[in-house]
Design a protein around this motif. Structure first.
Motif, PDB file in Angstrom:
ATOM      1  N   ILE A  55      -4.437  10.817  -1.458  1.00 27.19           N
ATOM      2  CA  ILE A  55      -5.231   9.923  -0.993  1.00 27.19           C
ATOM      3  C   ILE A  55      -4.279   8.833  -0.330  1.00 27.19           C
ATOM      4  O   ILE A  55      -3.910   7.595  -0.700  1.00 27.19           O
ATOM      5  CB  ILE A  55      -5.902   9.176  -2.077  1.00 27.19           C
ATOM      6  CG1 ILE A  55      -6.503  10.290  -3.040  1.00 27.19           C
ATOM      7  CG2 ILE A  55      -7.111   8.293  -1.495  1.00 27.19           C
ATOM      8  CD1 ILE A  55      -7.585  10.955  -2.283  1.00 27.19           C
TER       9      ILE A  55
ATOM     10  N   THR B 282     -15.520   6.341   4.084  1.00 24.94           N
ATOM     11  CA  THR B 282     -14.719   5.236   3.978  1.00 24.94           C
ATOM     12  C   THR B 282     -15.087   4.080   4.677  1.00 24.94           C
ATOM     13  O   THR B 282     -14.194   2.811   4.735  1.00 24.94           O
ATOM     14  CB  THR B 282     -13.482   5.697   5.083  1.00 24.94           C
ATOM     15  OG1 THR B 282     -14.047   5.759   6.354  1.00 24.94           O
ATOM     16  CG2 THR B 282     -12.773   7.092   4.798  1.00 24.94           C
TER      17      THR B 282
ATOM     18  N   HIS C  41     -15.755  -0.687  -3.023  1.00 24.13           N
ATOM     19  CA  HIS C  41     -14.197  -0.537  -2.799  1.00 24.13           C
ATOM     20  C   HIS C  41     -13.650  -1.411  -3.618  1.00 24.13           C
ATOM     21  O   HIS C  41     -12.595  -1.454  -4.238  1.00 24.13           O
ATOM     22  CB  HIS C  41     -13.947  -0.310  -1.353  1.00 24.13           C
ATOM     23  CG  HIS C  41     -12.525  -0.387  -1.170  1.00 24.13           C
ATOM     24  ND1 HIS C  41     -11.498   0.845  -1.100  1.00 24.13           N
ATOM     25  CD2 HIS C  41     -11.478  -1.298  -0.895  1.00 24.13           C
ATOM     26  CE1 HIS C  41     -10.190   0.371  -0.892  1.00 24.13           C
ATOM     27  NE2 HIS C  41     -10.214  -0.818  -0.995  1.00 24.13           N
ATOM     28  N   ASP C  42     -14.007  -2.865  -3.048  1.00 31.41           N
ATOM     29  CA  ASP C  42     -13.304  -4.003  -3.724  1.00 31.41           C
ATOM     30  C   ASP C  42     -13.586  -3.941  -5.140  1.00 31.41           C
ATOM     31  O   ASP C  42     -12.462  -4.631  -5.987  1.00 31.41           O
ATOM     32  CB  ASP C  42     -13.860  -5.235  -3.095  1.00 31.41           C
ATOM     33  CG  ASP C  42     -13.451  -5.460  -1.749  1.00 31.41           C
ATOM     34  OD1 ASP C  42     -12.290  -4.570  -1.055  1.00 31.41           O
ATOM     35  OD2 ASP C  42     -14.042  -6.314  -0.704  1.00 31.41           O
TER      36      ASP C  42
ATOM     37  N   VAL D 227     -11.215  -1.309  -6.671  1.00 38.10           N
ATOM     38  CA  VAL D 227      -9.740  -1.908  -6.570  1.00 38.10           C
ATOM     39  C   VAL D 227      -9.447  -3.143  -7.756  1.00 38.10           C
ATOM     40  O   VAL D 227      -8.532  -2.875  -8.452  1.00 38.10           O
ATOM     41  CB  VAL D 227      -9.269  -2.251  -5.161  1.00 38.10           C
ATOM     42  CG1 VAL D 227      -8.046  -2.880  -5.264  1.00 38.10           C
ATOM     43  CG2 VAL D 227      -9.343  -0.915  -4.327  1.00 38.10           C
TER      44      VAL D 227
ATOM     45  N   ILE E 163      -2.374   1.588  -5.894  1.00 39.83           N
ATOM     46  CA  ILE E 163      -3.922   1.796  -5.609  1.00 39.83           C
ATOM     47  C   ILE E 163      -3.934   1.838  -4.266  1.00 39.83           C
ATOM     48  O   ILE E 163      -3.650   0.971  -3.407  1.00 39.83           O
ATOM     49  CB  ILE E 163      -4.586   0.697  -6.619  1.00 39.83           C
ATOM     50  CG1 ILE E 163      -4.148   1.141  -7.878  1.00 39.83           C
ATOM     51  CG2 ILE E 163      -6.086   1.427  -6.252  1.00 39.83           C
ATOM     52  CD1 ILE E 163      -4.650  -0.207  -8.908  1.00 39.83           C
ATOM     53  N   ARG E 164      -4.637   2.946  -3.633  1.00 40.41           N
ATOM     54  CA  ARG E 164      -4.495   2.993  -2.284  1.00 40.41           C
ATOM     55  C   ARG E 164      -5.858   3.745  -1.867  1.00 40.41           C
ATOM     56  O   ARG E 164      -6.557   4.310  -2.718  1.00 40.41           O
ATOM     57  CB  ARG E 164      -3.247   3.652  -1.488  1.00 40.41           C
ATOM     58  CG  ARG E 164      -3.064   5.039  -2.093  1.00 40.41           C
ATOM     59  CD  ARG E 164      -1.816   5.832  -1.765  1.00 40.41           C
ATOM     60  NE  ARG E 164      -1.517   7.128  -2.125  1.00 40.41           N
ATOM     61  CZ  ARG E 164      -0.484   7.346  -3.154  1.00 40.41           C
ATOM     62  NH1 ARG E 164       0.281   6.418  -3.388  1.00 40.41           N
ATOM     63  NH2 ARG E 164      -0.560   8.443  -3.691  1.00 40.41           N
ATOM     64  N   GLY E 165      -6.248   3.752  -0.667  1.00 35.79           N
ATOM     65  CA  GLY E 165      -7.470   4.694  -0.153  1.00 35.79           C
ATOM     66  C   GLY E 165      -8.182   3.753   1.024  1.00 35.79           C
ATOM     67  O   GLY E 165      -7.660   2.662   1.375  1.00 35.79           O
TER      68      GLY E 165
ATOM     69  N   ILE F 110     -10.481   6.780  -3.107  1.00 36.22           N
ATOM     70  CA  ILE F 110      -9.394   5.713  -3.883  1.00 36.22           C
ATOM     71  C   ILE F 110      -8.402   6.731  -4.663  1.00 36.22           C
ATOM     72  O   ILE F 110      -9.100   7.387  -5.245  1.00 36.22           O
ATOM     73  CB  ILE F 110     -10.004   4.615  -4.710  1.00 36.22           C
ATOM     74  CG1 ILE F 110     -11.122   3.900  -3.731  1.00 36.22           C
ATOM     75  CG2 ILE F 110      -8.993   3.703  -5.333  1.00 36.22           C
ATOM     76  CD1 ILE F 110     -11.803   2.794  -4.454  1.00 36.22           C
TER      77      ILE F 110
ATOM     78  N   ARG G 163      -8.090  10.342  -8.783  1.00 33.26           N
ATOM     79  CA  ARG G 163      -8.774   9.940  -7.401  1.00 33.26           C
ATOM     80  C   ARG G 163     -10.435   9.704  -8.002  1.00 33.26           C
ATOM     81  O   ARG G 163     -10.868  10.281  -8.814  1.00 33.26           O
ATOM     82  CB  ARG G 163      -8.952  11.614  -6.565  1.00 33.26           C
ATOM     83  CG  ARG G 163      -9.748  11.470  -5.423  1.00 33.26           C
ATOM     84  CD  ARG G 163      -9.733  12.660  -4.468  1.00 33.26           C
ATOM     85  NE  ARG G 163      -9.354  13.756  -5.206  1.00 33.26           N
ATOM     86  CZ  ARG G 163      -9.428  15.075  -4.841  1.00 33.26           C
ATOM     87  NH1 ARG G 163      -9.881  15.207  -3.555  1.00 33.26           N
ATOM     88  NH2 ARG G 163      -9.185  16.024  -5.432  1.00 33.26           N
TER      89      ARG G 163
END
Length: 407
Positions: free
Chosen positions: A198, A232, A312-313, A316, A332-334, A339, A374
């Motif tokens: 990711i 995405t 997404h927010d 995270v 933590i990324r993506g 994610i 993931r």
């Protein structure tokens, strides 16, 4: 008499290329799944980024039933209305002018790689055949796609594999400059590495890849099998890179679990697939295309795409809150609802332990390699399911941490 089916049945009758868990899901609704014992799970895995609109989505069930009552399959000596409607929508919504339908991401990529070589053959001759791809990439399990994919383990024991393929590190433009040449017919990349951990493409890197392709008369192929169809936060991830490919592939979320794949290309490139150069018995069948059209109609709306960014927010923030307590994540990324949470060195190679512990708590998650958890849930997963799933994940992480400290 109905035969009893258990996990042991797998070991009796299936080829052992998979090692499935003991869980046998039998029913799903939205982002919840129930197994044979009626244990409930929250689904943060999405069938590996596939069930973008959840399980048993009522709209898709209705579309499937309606098309099933009309026509299931036609040979490709004829066309059909659902395929043409879907192709028209995909071309209207993307850079592409032409579409080829397949059954999976691997098949879509196989078509893309063949088209790239055929285009170069037609315009520059047979010497221009090399494909450049990236280490840690994943493009499917056919012999050609595992060869382009940048993970040697998937080729082991299947050699000799197709030749004329080179690899370099992702997000490393200097390495790419060193190996691209006038023999390169295409550069193949995922806009965000999926199986490889990711890892999103740096925007400047993506821009320079496009420029290098142009300078070397090479095509740019984007594999959006995992990142596409809203995953995405835009219909396709390339829209966020500022870069337009010549060929793009899609699958996974496109059918919400019904097998379908698509290769999209510009008109100039697509012309190299002349009559008889490529084909697929089931590709573009009416059932798959009717469902995929409905998926695209639902996902390509401001409500869903903006909702992906909001979710997404939430993910995270929740993962960061867990990390503040247990200090298990390095990064933590993506993008959107794809994610990755890379574990700290103490747990390197053991991301699977968190996956197993999560299942015990009633949560499906994934790994992306041995070091990354993931998350690829439904794009419309209810916010309360996110909160409950993160609570279950925290319990699982607490268990693994406690077990590790006790060892």
């Amino acid at each position: 008499m109905t035969q009893e089916i258990t996990r042991a049945t797998f070991d009796e009758v299936m080829v052992p290329n998979y090692a499935p868990s003991a869980i046998i899901p039998v029913r799903g609704e939205g982002s919840r799944v129930w197994d044979k014992e009626d244990k409930e799970y929250i689904d943060f895995a999405g069938g590996i980024a596939v069930t973008a609109l959840g399980h048993s989505n009522p709209t898709l069930v209705d579309v499937m039933r309606e098309q099933a009552g009309k026509i299931w399959h036609l040979s490709n000596v004829m066309t059909n209305e659902p395929a043409l409607r879907l192709a028209k929508k995909l071309t209207e919504k993307t850079f592409a002018d032409r579409v080829f339908f397949a059954n999976s991401g691997a098949e879509a990529n196989e078509a893309a790689f063949k088209l790239a070589r055929r285009y170069a053959y037609d315009h520059f001759g047979p010497e221009k055949h090399e494909i450049v791809a990236f280490y840690k990439s994943f493009h499917g399990r056919t012999l050609f796609t595992v060869s382009v994919g940048g993970q040697a383990k998937y080729k082991e024991g299947f050699e000799p594999t197709p030749a004329g393929i080179k690899h370099c590190d992702y997000n490393n433009i200097e390495q790419l400059k060193a190996i691209i040449s006038d023999k390169t017919c295409a550069v193949v990349m995922e806009p965000i590495l999926g199986e490889g951990g990711i890892i999103p493409a740096d925007l400047e890197f993506a821009k320079q890849v496009r420029e290098l392709c142009d300078q070397n008369n090479a095509l740019l192929v984007f594999d959006e099998v995992q990142s596409g169809v809203g995953r995405t936060g835009t219909l396709f991830a390339y829209e966020q890179t500022g870069v337009t490919p010549d060929i793009m592939t899609s699958a996974k979320s496109l059918g919400n679990g019904f097998p379908v794949g698509a290769m999209l290309a510009t008109d100039a490139v697509a012309k190299s697939f002349t009559f008889g150069t490529h084909g697929s018995t089931y590709g573009g069948n009416p059932m798959a295309c009717a469902i995929a059209e409905a998926v695209v109609d639902i996902i390509d709306t401001p409500e869903v795409l903006e909702g992906v960014k909001k979710r997404h927010d939430l993910f995270v923030a929740g993962l960061n809150a867990i990390d503040q307590k247990y200090h298990v994540f390095k990064e933590i990324r993506g993008m959107g609802l794809l994610i990755g949470a890379e574990v700290v060195d103490q747990y390197a190679g053991n991301a699977g332990k968190f996956l197993a512990a999560a299942a015990e708590e009633g949560l499906f998650v994934l790994v992306a390699g041995p070091d990354v958890l993931r998350f690829a849930p439904s794009l419309i997963i209810p916010e309360q399911d996110i909160a409950e799933g993160l609570a279950r994940l925290e319990k699982a992480i607490a268990t693994v941490v406690e077990q590790t400290q006790a060892a």
